[in-house]
Design an enzyme around this catalytic site. Structure first.
Site, PDB file in Angstrom:
ATOM      1  N   CYS A  11       0.868  -1.182   0.000  1.00  0.00           N
ATOM      2  CA  CYS A  11       0.000   0.000   0.000  1.00  0.00           C
ATOM      3  C   CYS A  11       0.904   1.230   0.000  1.00  0.00           C
ATOM      4  O   CYS A  11       2.123   1.110  -0.135  1.00  0.00           O
ATOM      5  CB  CYS A  11      -0.981  -0.015   1.179  1.00  0.00           C
ATOM      6  SG  CYS A  11      -0.248   0.199   2.812  1.00  0.00           S
ATOM      7  N   ASN A  14       2.595   1.468   4.035  1.00  0.00           N
ATOM      8  CA  ASN A  14       2.915   0.226   4.753  1.00  0.00           C
ATOM      9  C   ASN A  14       2.716   0.354   6.263  1.00  0.00           C
ATOM     10  O   ASN A  14       3.439  -0.224   7.051  1.00  0.00           O
ATOM     11  CB  ASN A  14       4.337  -0.245   4.421  1.00  0.00           C
ATOM     12  CG  ASN A  14       4.640  -1.687   4.839  1.00  0.00           C
ATOM     13  OD1 ASN A  14       5.778  -2.006   5.152  1.00  0.00           O
ATOM     14  ND2 ASN A  14       3.660  -2.565   4.842  1.00  0.00           N
ATOM     15  N   ARG A  17      -3.066  -0.670   5.561  1.00  0.00           N
ATOM     16  CA  ARG A  17      -3.667  -1.774   4.820  1.00  0.00           C
ATOM     17  C   ARG A  17      -2.736  -2.952   4.594  1.00  0.00           C
ATOM     18  O   ARG A  17      -3.106  -4.105   4.858  1.00  0.00           O
ATOM     19  CB  ARG A  17      -4.196  -1.265   3.472  1.00  0.00           C
ATOM     20  CG  ARG A  17      -5.308  -0.248   3.625  1.00  0.00           C
ATOM     21  CD  ARG A  17      -5.696   0.373   2.306  1.00  0.00           C
ATOM     22  NE  ARG A  17      -4.617   1.226   1.794  1.00  0.00           N
ATOM     23  CZ  ARG A  17      -4.642   1.820   0.618  1.00  0.00           C
ATOM     24  NH1 ARG A  17      -5.661   1.645  -0.202  1.00  0.00           N
ATOM     25  NH2 ARG A  17      -3.642   2.590   0.241  1.00  0.00           N
ATOM     26  N   ASP A 128      -8.240   3.232   2.111  1.00  0.00           N
ATOM     27  CA  ASP A 128      -7.222   3.589   3.089  1.00  0.00           C
ATOM     28  C   ASP A 128      -7.885   4.233   4.310  1.00  0.00           C
ATOM     29  O   ASP A 128      -8.461   5.313   4.203  1.00  0.00           O
ATOM     30  CB  ASP A 128      -6.231   4.561   2.451  1.00  0.00           C
ATOM     31  CG  ASP A 128      -5.003   4.795   3.309  1.00  0.00           C
ATOM     32  OD1 ASP A 128      -4.995   4.388   4.484  1.00  0.00           O
ATOM     33  OD2 ASP A 128      -4.043   5.394   2.787  1.00  0.00           O
TER      34      ASP A 128
END
Length: 157
Positions: A11, A14, A17, A128
């Site tokens: 993602c 980090n 997700r 997100d």
């Protein structure tokens, strides 16, 4: 026993997700008794959080579900496209960036996939939750990662 399959979840930073997806995948392969068949990691497209633990809300969500996690953020490396069999992005922007980076890597073998394409409920994008005011988005992310990882494992065992 066959070769070990390598999976990388990616993602933007980090810390939300992709570490949730990594933790869920690790939890599921342990439950299924197939941990030795998989190598699992997660990474960021950007380097803002390298070396950091996941967001506090992500850690709380994993703990609430008794899912262990002790990894820290790292940025994706060109060699990841050679080493990993599957690289999962969380949204279409992730996929676009991953495909762009993979083009510049000689001998890239990773299948770049949208994790949400495995969702039996058809929610393709893992939104997100970083800017959410509460932990609701993290719980939604966890549940979607659980569905997607379970479905992916069902198809790849």
């Amino acid at each position: 026993m066959g070769d070990v399959k390598k999976v990388l979840f990616v993602c933007l930073g980090n810390i939300c997700r992709s570490p949730i997806a990594e933790a869920v995948f690790l939890h599921l392969i342990k439950q299924r008794g197939v941990s030795e068949q998989w190598e699992v990691d997660s990474a960021a497209l950007g380097g803002w959080h390298v070396g950091s633990l996941p967001d506090r809300r992500a850690r709380q969500t994993l703990a609430k579900h008794s899912v262990d996690y002790d990894n820290t953020a790292r940025q994706i490396h060109p060699n990841d496209f050679v080493e990993y069999d599957y690289i999962f992005g969380m949204d279409l922007n992730n996929i676009s960036a991953l495909n762009s980076e993979a083009k510049d890597v000689k001998n890239s073998k990773a299948k770049i996939l949208l994790l949400g394409d495995s969702d039996p409920q058809g929610e393709r994008i893992i939104r997100d939750p970083y800017y959410d005011d509460d932990s609701k988005g993290f719980e939604q992310c966890y549940q979607q990662c659980m569905r997607c990882c379970n479905a992916f494992l069902d198809q790849n065992q």
